[in-house]
Design a protein around this motif. Structure first.
Motif, PDB file in Angstrom:
ATOM      1  N   VAL A 297       0.859  -1.176   0.000  1.00 50.86           N
ATOM      2  CA  VAL A 297       0.000   0.000   0.000  1.00 50.86           C
ATOM      3  C   VAL A 297       0.897   1.227   0.000  1.00 50.86           C
ATOM      4  O   VAL A 297       1.668   1.440   0.947  1.00 50.86           O
ATOM      5  CB  VAL A 297      -0.934   0.021   1.221  1.00 50.86           C
ATOM      6  CG1 VAL A 297      -1.805   1.280   1.200  1.00 50.86           C
ATOM      7  CG2 VAL A 297      -1.793  -1.229   1.261  1.00 50.86           C
ATOM      8  N   ASP A 298       0.826   2.024  -1.058  1.00 56.06           N
ATOM      9  CA  ASP A 298       1.627   3.241  -1.145  1.00 56.06           C
ATOM     10  C   ASP A 298       1.169   4.204  -0.051  1.00 56.06           C
ATOM     11  O   ASP A 298       0.000   4.592  -0.011  1.00 56.06           O
ATOM     12  CB  ASP A 298       1.447   3.887  -2.520  1.00 56.06           C
ATOM     13  CG  ASP A 298       2.400   5.042  -2.750  1.00 56.06           C
ATOM     14  OD1 ASP A 298       2.375   6.006  -1.945  1.00 56.06           O
ATOM     15  OD2 ASP A 298       3.166   5.008  -3.728  1.00 56.06           O
ATOM     16  N   PRO A 299       2.063   4.598   0.858  1.00 52.84           N
ATOM     17  CA  PRO A 299       1.633   5.442   1.977  1.00 52.84           C
ATOM     18  C   PRO A 299       1.223   6.850   1.561  1.00 52.84           C
ATOM     19  O   PRO A 299       0.525   7.527   2.314  1.00 52.84           O
ATOM     20  CB  PRO A 299       2.860   5.473   2.890  1.00 52.84           C
ATOM     21  CG  PRO A 299       4.010   5.120   2.028  1.00 52.84           C
ATOM     22  CD  PRO A 299       3.476   4.215   0.963  1.00 52.84           C
ATOM     23  N   THR A 300       1.640   7.292   0.371  1.00 54.82           N
ATOM     24  CA  THR A 300       1.281   8.630  -0.094  1.00 54.82           C
ATOM     25  C   THR A 300      -0.053   8.632  -0.822  1.00 54.82           C
ATOM     26  O   THR A 300      -0.936   9.457  -0.551  1.00 54.82           O
ATOM     27  CB  THR A 300       2.379   9.189  -1.020  1.00 54.82           C
ATOM     28  OG1 THR A 300       3.615   9.248  -0.308  1.00 54.82           O
ATOM     29  CG2 THR A 300       2.015  10.588  -1.505  1.00 54.82           C
ATOM     30  N   THR A 301      -0.236   7.685  -1.753  1.00 54.16           N
ATOM     31  CA  THR A 301      -1.431   7.692  -2.605  1.00 54.16           C
ATOM     32  C   THR A 301      -2.507   6.712  -2.164  1.00 54.16           C
ATOM     33  O   THR A 301      -3.662   6.830  -2.581  1.00 54.16           O
ATOM     34  CB  THR A 301      -1.048   7.345  -4.057  1.00 54.16           C
ATOM     35  OG1 THR A 301      -0.599   5.973  -4.103  1.00 54.16           O
ATOM     36  CG2 THR A 301       0.058   8.264  -4.565  1.00 54.16           C
ATOM     37  N   GLY A 302      -2.136   5.736  -1.348  1.00 53.29           N
ATOM     38  CA  GLY A 302      -3.074   4.694  -0.966  1.00 53.29           C
ATOM     39  C   GLY A 302      -3.256   3.623  -2.024  1.00 53.29           C
ATOM     40  O   GLY A 302      -4.041   2.689  -1.845  1.00 53.29           O
ATOM     41  N   GLU A 303      -2.526   3.730  -3.141  1.00 47.77           N
ATOM     42  CA  GLU A 303      -2.633   2.739  -4.221  1.00 47.77           C
ATOM     43  C   GLU A 303      -2.111   1.387  -3.756  1.00 47.77           C
ATOM     44  O   GLU A 303      -1.119   1.299  -3.019  1.00 47.77           O
ATOM     45  CB  GLU A 303      -1.833   3.222  -5.429  1.00 47.77           C
ATOM     46  CG  GLU A 303      -1.863   2.284  -6.627  1.00 47.77           C
ATOM     47  CD  GLU A 303      -0.946   2.738  -7.752  1.00 47.77           C
ATOM     48  OE1 GLU A 303      -0.738   1.937  -8.684  1.00 47.77           O
ATOM     49  OE2 GLU A 303      -0.437   3.871  -7.685  1.00 47.77           O
ATOM     50  N   HIS A 304      -2.764   0.322  -4.228  1.00 47.19           N
ATOM     51  CA  HIS A 304      -2.339  -1.047  -3.934  1.00 47.19           C
ATOM     52  C   HIS A 304      -1.660  -1.633  -5.167  1.00 47.19           C
ATOM     53  O   HIS A 304      -2.184  -1.540  -6.270  1.00 47.19           O
ATOM     54  CB  HIS A 304      -3.539  -1.928  -3.572  1.00 47.19           C
ATOM     55  CG  HIS A 304      -4.139  -1.622  -2.245  1.00 47.19           C
ATOM     56  ND1 HIS A 304      -4.623  -2.591  -1.395  1.00 47.19           N
ATOM     57  CD2 HIS A 304      -4.323  -0.448  -1.600  1.00 47.19           C
ATOM     58  CE1 HIS A 304      -5.102  -2.036  -0.305  1.00 47.19           C
ATOM     59  NE2 HIS A 304      -4.940  -0.725  -0.399  1.00 47.19           N
TER      60      HIS A 304
END
Length: 374
Positions: A297-304
């Motif tokens: 989980v990208d901590p900046t964008t929330g993208e998985h």
């Protein structure tokens, strides 16, 4: 105990420590012969050093201060050669891997040092279950504030490092389903996990003073964090890696960490924020459980996305830095694994599926560590 002065250290220098399994050459169970190995190694001239670990079936080898991947690899090979020569005299083998596949923790014995006995008295059976094997990488920092900034920057890539280095699928004769079961033993310790989010050494000293005042800790060694500062060395220490199955992989992981550190230091690709740690535990679990196929989980964008894909994207960002640091070979070693069979846990599982016996897995691990099979 005071933290003391943060030592002077040249930025981006490396130091590598590897905890190794000592195995007998009959059934390939662990062999409690660290003391004998230490005796034989006492007068050997090597670039770094060798020392015991918490139980008698473990040994740790460490480089000196290295400037780059090539020097790390050269020193590790030289130390390995001396250790293998001593091991042959004792008719024991050495191997990498984060756990021994079938050893029984209750049979292990604590190595005779005051520190190890203190740990044993405090943590009970957990100290024997700490018969696990990891790689630690020190990165030189020019000052304490820079060390904390690098620590938090690298923390975003802890899941990547776990997935790349994972080499502990088997515990006490069973396939755990994890790529890195070793880290489950580390997480059992109360002062494991991540460091507090402070970016100034003055604030870290305040935190440390509060912790020592409670009597919970007496030195930095009491923190089992994924990354921790080492003020006496002037470094941060990355501690989440399983010991790889080969010297080349160990050096490659150190080179990769050095490239990450230079990229973070030179380009500052993102602003540090404590919210970066919101998905930290989830990402770390995914890396331990599923390795390169885990979710990140990208901590900046929330993208998985998968760790495999995010690692590939990170390799691309590091190309210039790998050239500057002469670490292209390190990145290529890791790329080859990511694009091929996968990490060492995958290799161990594939070998076990083919051979059907964990003792044979350890035998071939020992051959691989000695450089007879790659």
């Amino acid at each position: 105990m005071s933290l003391g002065t943060f030592a002077t250290s040249r930025a981006l220098t490396l130091g590598v420590e590897l905890e190794l399994q000592i195995v007998n050459t009959q059934d390939y169970d662990l062999a409690p012969q660290a003391g004998d190995l230490m005796r034989l190694m006492k007068d050997r001239k090597i670039p770094g050093d060798v020392k015991p670990e918490i139980t008698r079936s473990m040994i740790e080898m460490a480089t000196g201060i290295c400037s780059d991947f090539d020097q790390v690899l050269s020193e590790l090979r030289e130390i390995r050669g001396a250790l293998l020569d001593s091991a042959r005299q004792l008719e024991v083998g050495l191997c990498g891997g984060g756990t021994h596949p079938f050893q029984q923790w209750s049979q292990q014995r604590i190595y005779e040092t005051p520190r190890f006995h203190q740990v044993s008295e405090l943590y009970g059976y957990l100290s024997k279950q700490f018969t696990i094997f990891g790689q630690h990488v020190h990165v030189g920092c020019p000052g304490p504030d820079q060390a904390l900034v690098l620590l938090h920057g690298l923390s975003r890539y802890i899941p990547h490092l776990i997935a790349l280095a994972a080499a502990s699928p088997f515990v006490q004769g069973e396939d755990t389903g994890f790529n890195s079961a070793r880290l489950n033993s580390v997480f059992a310790f109360p002062l494991s996990g991540r460091a507090p989010f402070v970016q100034r050494w003055e604030d870290f000293e305040t935190f440390y003073a509060k912790m020592t005042r409670t009597g919970v800790v007496s030195s930095m060694k009491d923190f089992y964090w994924d990354i921790r500062p080492k003020p006496e060395f002037g470094t941060i220490e990355v501690r989440v890696l399983d010991t790889p199955l080969t010297i080349e992989k160990a050096a490659a992981l150190a080179g990769y960490i050095q490239c990450l550190a230079r990229w973070l230091r030179v380009e500052r690709p993102f602003e540090l924020n404590e919210d970066d740690y919101l998905p930290y535990t989830f990402n770390r679990f995914q890396a331990c459980r599923f390795g390169l196929d885990g979710t990140f989980v990208d901590p900046t964008t929330g993208e998985h996305r998968t760790l495999r894909d995010d690692i590939r994207a990170t390799f691309a960002k590091l190309e210039v830095h790998a050239m500057e640091l002469k670490a292209e070979e390190a990145i290529q070693i890791l790329k080859h694994e990511v694009d091929g069979l996968g990490n060492d846990a995958a290799w161990l599982r594939q070998l076990h599926a083919r051979e059907g016996m964990l003792a044979e897995v350890v035998r071939q691990q020992a051959r691989r560590w000695a450089g007879r099979e790659r």
